[in-house]
Write an enzyme that holds these catalytic residues in place. Structure first.
Site, PDB file in Angstrom:
ATOM      1  CG  HIS A 294      -3.144   6.622   2.823  1.00 51.17           C
ATOM      2  ND1 HIS A 294      -3.127   7.316   4.121  1.00 51.17           N
ATOM      3  CD2 HIS A 294      -3.432   6.213   2.110  1.00 51.17           C
ATOM      4  CE1 HIS A 294      -3.127   5.897   4.662  1.00 51.17           C
ATOM      5  NE2 HIS A 294      -2.663   4.981   3.200  1.00 51.17           N
TER       6      HIS A 294
ATOM      7  CG  ASP B 198      -2.182  -0.772   1.048  1.00 50.97           C
ATOM      8  OD1 ASP B 198      -1.490  -1.622  -0.051  1.00 50.97           O
ATOM      9  OD2 ASP B 198      -3.148  -0.558   1.709  1.00 50.97           O
TER      10      ASP B 198
ATOM     11  CG  HIS C 296       2.581  -0.127   4.158  1.00 50.13           C
ATOM     12  ND1 HIS C 296       1.916  -0.896   5.239  1.00 50.13           N
ATOM     13  CD2 HIS C 296       1.001   0.899   4.563  1.00 50.13           C
ATOM     14  CE1 HIS C 296       0.250  -0.669   6.227  1.00 50.13           C
ATOM     15  NE2 HIS C 296       0.183   0.745   5.394  1.00 50.13           N
TER      16      HIS C 296
ATOM     17  CE1 TYR D 154      -4.451   5.740   7.918  1.00 42.30           C
ATOM     18  CE2 TYR D 154      -5.426   7.022   6.959  1.00 42.30           C
ATOM     19  CZ  TYR D 154      -4.473   7.066   7.907  1.00 42.30           C
ATOM     20  OH  TYR D 154      -3.678   8.058   7.141  1.00 42.30           O
TER      21      TYR D 154
HETATM   22 ZN   LIG Z   1      -2.620   3.500   2.860  1.00 44.50          ZN
END
Ligand SMILES: [Zn+2]
Length: 253
Positions: free
Chosen positions: A120, A65, A213, A158
Site C-alpha cells: 500500500h 480494502d 476499509h 488511493y
Molecule cells: Zn487501500
C-alpha cells in the site's frame, strides 16, 4: 434505332453501379481496416460503472480494502455471513502474510478477493513498470500461496493509477476496479458510524460500488469500530430499498 438506346442505358446503369461500388469501398475499407488493426499498447480507459450500463437493476457491491486485518475483518465476515450476502475484498499482500486464515475464510465464505498491492505504498504510481510489477506479483504470490486463489482484479491504493501501472495490469491480465461511493470510514475521528450510514444511504443507487476499509494500510490496531457498527444498518436499509448484493465481477465491464 431502339436497340442501341437500350444498350446505352444498360451500360449507363452498369457504369453507375460500378462507380457507386468503388465510392462505397473507398469509404468502408479504411473504417474496417482501422477497427481491426492491432490496438495500441496504451490500455483502454479505466472501468467507469456510471457509463458502462444504464440498467436500473437494484444491484450494489460492497467492497472492503486494506485487509485482512485481525478482529475487524472477522467482524465484517460475521456480519456478511449473518446477512447471507457476499462482498469483494481487496487484499494487501503483507496483511495476507500476517492474517492468512482470514484471507482463507473470505474465500471459503464465497466472497471475491482482489489484489491491492503488497504494501500500500504511496509511491506505487511513481514506479517504473518493472518495479510496479514486482510489487504486484509479490502481493499475488502472498495471496495465491495462502488461499490457493489467483485474483484477476486489482484496485490501486488511493485510486492512483499511473500509465506504467495500467500497462502492467493489462499485460498481466488484471481488471482494474475503482469505486463509485467512498464511505470515508478509514478516517476514524471524522467518520462516526451514524455519518457513514447517512452518507451511504444518500448516495446509494443501482450498480454502485461502495468502498469500505476493513483494514487501514499496513497500520496495526487502527480502530475500525465505526465501520463494524455501521455495516448491519447499511445492509438492512439497502435490503429494505430492494437492493441485492453482488461481487464486482458480476457487473458488466
Ligand atoms: Zn487501500
Amino acid at each position: 434505332m431502339p436497340a442501341p438506346k437500350i444498350k446505352h442505358a444498360k451500360l449507363f446503369w452498369l457504369g453507375f453501379f460500378v462507380f457507386m461500388f468503388l465510392v462505397l469501398a473507398a469509404h468502408v475499407v479504411p473504417v474496417y481496416a482501422a477497427s481491426t488493426s492491432t490496438p495500441a499498447l496504451s490500455p483502454s480507459p479505466a472501468f467507469d460503472v456510471s457509463r458502462s450500463n444504464a440498467t436500473t437493476t437494484k444491484e450494489i457491491a460492497l467492497t472492503f480494502d486494506d485487509g485482512p486485518y485481525g478482529t475487524s475483518t472477522a467482524e465484517v465476515l460475521d456480519i456478511l455471513e449473518k446477512e447471507h450476502i457476499h462482498a469483494t475484498f481487496f487484499l494487501i499482500g503483507k496483511n495476507v502474510e500476517e492474517y492468512p486464515a482470514l484471507a482463507r475464510r473470505e474465500v471459503a465464505d464465497g466472497d471475491l478477493i482482489g489484489n491491492h498491492s503488497y504494501d500500500h505504498s504511496k509511491k506505487l504510481a511513481t514506479l517504473s513498470q518493472s518495479a510496479f510489477e514486482l510489487n504486484l506479483l509479490k502481493a499475488q504470490l502472498a495471496i495465491v500461496s495462502n488461499t490457493g486463489i489467483s485474483p484477476t482484479i486489482y484496485r490501486p491504493p488511493y485510486g492512483l493509477l499511473s500509465d506504467a501501472m495500467h500497462k502492467v495490469l493489462v499485460k498481466d491480465g488484471f481488471h482494474t476496479d475503482f469505486w463509485t461511493i467512498d464511505a470515508e470510514d478509514w478516517n476514524y475521528p471524522k467518520s462516526p458510524s451514524a455519518l457513514i450510514i447517512k452518507d451511504i444511504l444518500a448516495q446509494a443507487k443501482p450498480r454502485a460500488i461502495i468502498l469500505f476499509h476493513d483494514g487501514r494500510d499496513t497500520h496495526v490496531d487502527y480502530p475500525r469500530g465505526n465501520l463494524v457498527d455501521a455495516l448491519p444498518t447499511i445492509i438492512d436499509d439497502l435490503k429494505k430499498e430492494g437492493y441485492t448484493f453482488v461481487t464486482v465481477d458480476k457487473f458488466t465491464r
